[in-house]
Design a protein around this motif. Structure first.
Motif, short mmCIF file in Angstrom:
data_model
loop_
_atom_site.label_atom_id
_atom_site.label_comp_id
_atom_site.label_asym_id
_atom_site.label_seq_id
_atom_site.Cartn_x
_atom_site.Cartn_y
_atom_site.Cartn_z
N GLN A 32 44.45 -14.04 25.19
CA GLN A 32 44.18 -13.63 23.81
C GLN A 32 42.70 -13.32 23.61
N MET A 33 41.85 -14.20 24.13
CA MET A 33 40.41 -13.99 23.99
C MET A 33 39.98 -12.71 24.71
N LYS A 34 40.56 -12.47 25.89
CA LYS A 34 40.24 -11.24 26.64
C LYS A 34 40.66 -10.01 25.84
N TYR A 35 41.83 -10.08 25.22
CA TYR A 35 42.32 -8.96 24.41
C TYR A 35 41.37 -8.72 23.24
N ASP A 36 40.96 -9.79 22.57
CA ASP A 36 40.07 -9.65 21.41
C ASP A 36 38.73 -9.03 21.82
N GLN A 37 38.22 -9.44 22.98
CA GLN A 37 36.95 -8.88 23.47
C GLN A 37 37.10 -7.40 23.79
N ASP A 38 38.20 -7.06 24.48
CA ASP A 38 38.44 -5.65 24.83
C ASP A 38 38.63 -4.80 23.58
N LYS A 39 39.32 -5.36 22.58
CA LYS A 39 39.55 -4.61 21.34
C LYS A 39 38.23 -4.33 20.64
N ALA A 40 37.34 -5.34 20.62
CA ALA A 40 36.04 -5.17 19.97
C ALA A 40 35.21 -4.10 20.67
N GLN A 41 35.45 -3.91 21.98
CA GLN A 41 34.70 -2.93 22.76
C GLN A 41 35.45 -1.59 22.88
N GLY A 42 36.57 -1.47 22.19
CA GLY A 42 37.33 -0.23 22.21
C GLY A 42 38.03 0.03 23.52
N LYS A 43 38.43 -1.02 24.23
CA LYS A 43 39.06 -0.85 25.54
C LYS A 43 40.58 -1.06 25.52
N ILE A 44 41.18 -1.17 24.34
CA ILE A 44 42.61 -1.43 24.24
C ILE A 44 43.40 -0.13 24.29
N GLY A 45 44.42 -0.08 25.15
CA GLY A 45 45.26 1.10 25.24
C GLY A 45 46.35 1.11 24.18
N GLN A 58 49.15 -1.63 24.63
CA GLN A 58 48.76 -3.03 24.77
C GLN A 58 48.91 -3.75 23.45
N ILE A 59 49.42 -4.99 23.51
CA ILE A 59 49.52 -5.82 22.32
C ILE A 59 48.88 -7.17 22.62
N ARG A 60 48.46 -7.85 21.58
CA ARG A 60 47.83 -9.15 21.75
C ARG A 60 48.86 -10.17 22.20
N PRO A 61 48.59 -10.93 23.27
CA PRO A 61 49.53 -11.95 23.73
C PRO A 61 49.85 -12.95 22.61
N ILE A 62 51.09 -13.42 22.57
CA ILE A 62 51.51 -14.39 21.56
C ILE A 62 51.69 -15.74 22.25
N CYS A 63 51.00 -16.76 21.78
CA CYS A 63 51.08 -18.10 22.36
C CYS A 63 51.83 -19.03 21.42
N THR A 79 56.84 -4.32 24.65
CA THR A 79 55.98 -3.14 24.79
C THR A 79 56.30 -2.20 23.63
N PRO A 80 55.29 -1.69 22.93
CA PRO A 80 55.54 -0.81 21.78
C PRO A 80 56.41 0.39 22.15
N GLY A 81 57.49 0.58 21.40
CA GLY A 81 58.38 1.70 21.65
C GLY A 81 59.20 1.58 22.92
N GLY A 82 59.14 0.43 23.59
CA GLY A 82 59.86 0.26 24.86
C GLY A 82 60.87 -0.88 24.80
N ILE A 83 60.68 -1.88 25.66
CA ILE A 83 61.62 -2.99 25.75
C ILE A 83 60.88 -4.31 25.51
N CYS A 84 61.65 -5.34 25.30
CA CYS A 84 61.15 -6.71 25.28
C CYS A 84 61.79 -7.43 26.47
N TYR A 85 61.03 -8.25 27.15
CA TYR A 85 61.58 -8.94 28.31
C TYR A 85 61.12 -10.39 28.34
#
Length: 255
Positions: A108-121, A124-129, A141-147
């Protein structure tokens, strides 16, 4: 329909029964902790109440970081408040403290850092804990499947289309337990050593151990659902001997 918690067979659990509960001779419903608020899932956890038919609301309130807490004893009464999600009761200070970082919270922290730096594709979605800091049982996955995933976020058996209902329709309990048991014994489980899982990672309602003895189990936790019905030899399976047997589903396999 509510579940009866009392051993009185004269109690009939209906909507009207709970609407009129408590009656003059009934025990009053317990007062909910002041922290509990049904409109706020972060205020506490609502559970089945220890009253007939679970008619009363029952809640354990969530404490915040820094609040005083108790680790309790085996003989202690059930707590009315516990440390909230991602917090634990520090035995040294008896205060609620943040849990140690887990694989999921670090992601989650890695995702937040990447999002702040504009590196999120785009996909990609934020992990849920969960409240323990582990991954929730599914990943979408957005528009795809859940597994299904294990507590560290690794994919395991079970999937569905991403229709926004994964939290309700993708329990993944069977596939998760299979993965955890394999890790405990240090090898993959052999057929007959584990319960079969359905496409959504839940337990298949009809299970056969070593392809010999069969029984009905709960889809979520795998516990026997008909405790008064003895396991049945596979050659004797029918809708009469096992209530969960469905010939339209299992005809090719057992008949």
């Amino acid at each position: 329909m509510h579940g009866v918690t009392a051993a009185d067979n004269s109690i009939l659990c209906t909507e009207d029964y709970c609407k009129n509960y408590p009656g003059p001779s009934d025990t009053p419903c317990p007062t909910l902790p002041s922290r509990c608020n049904k409109t706020d899932p972060e205020s506490g956890i609502f559970l089945a109440s220890p009253t007939p038919c679970n008619c009363c609301d029952f809640c354990i309130g969530y404490l915040n970081e820094g609040d005083s807490c108790s680790t309790g004893e085996e003989t202690s009464d059930s707590p009315s408040e516990i440390c909230g999600p991602k917090l634990y009761c520090d035995q040294a200070t008896l205060k609620c403290r943040p849990m140690m970082e887990t694989i999921c919270t670090e992601a989650q922290m890695k995702y937040d850092q990447d999002k702040a730096q504009g590196k999120i594709g785009d996909y990609q979605i934020r992990p849920i804990c969960d409240s323990n800091g582990d991954y929730v049982p599914y990943h979408c996955t957005p528009g795809g499947i859940c597994y299904c995933v294990d507590k560290d976020g690794n994919r395991v058996f079970g999937s569905m289309d991403n229709n926004g209902k994964a939290a309700f329709e993708l329990p993944c309990t069977c596939s998760r337990n299979h993965k955890e048991m394999s890790a405990v014994i240090g090898r993959e489980l052999h057929p007959g050593e584990y319960f079969r899982c359905t496409q959504n990672g839940a337990y298949e309602s009809l299970q056969c151990i070593d392809d010999q003895t069969c029984l009905c189990v709960d889809a979520i936790d795998g516990a026997p659902t008909y405790k008064d019905v003895a396991p049945v030899e596979i050659w004797a399976i029918s809708a009469t001997t096992l209530p969960c047997f469905n010939s339209s589903i299992y005809q090719k396999e057992f008949l």
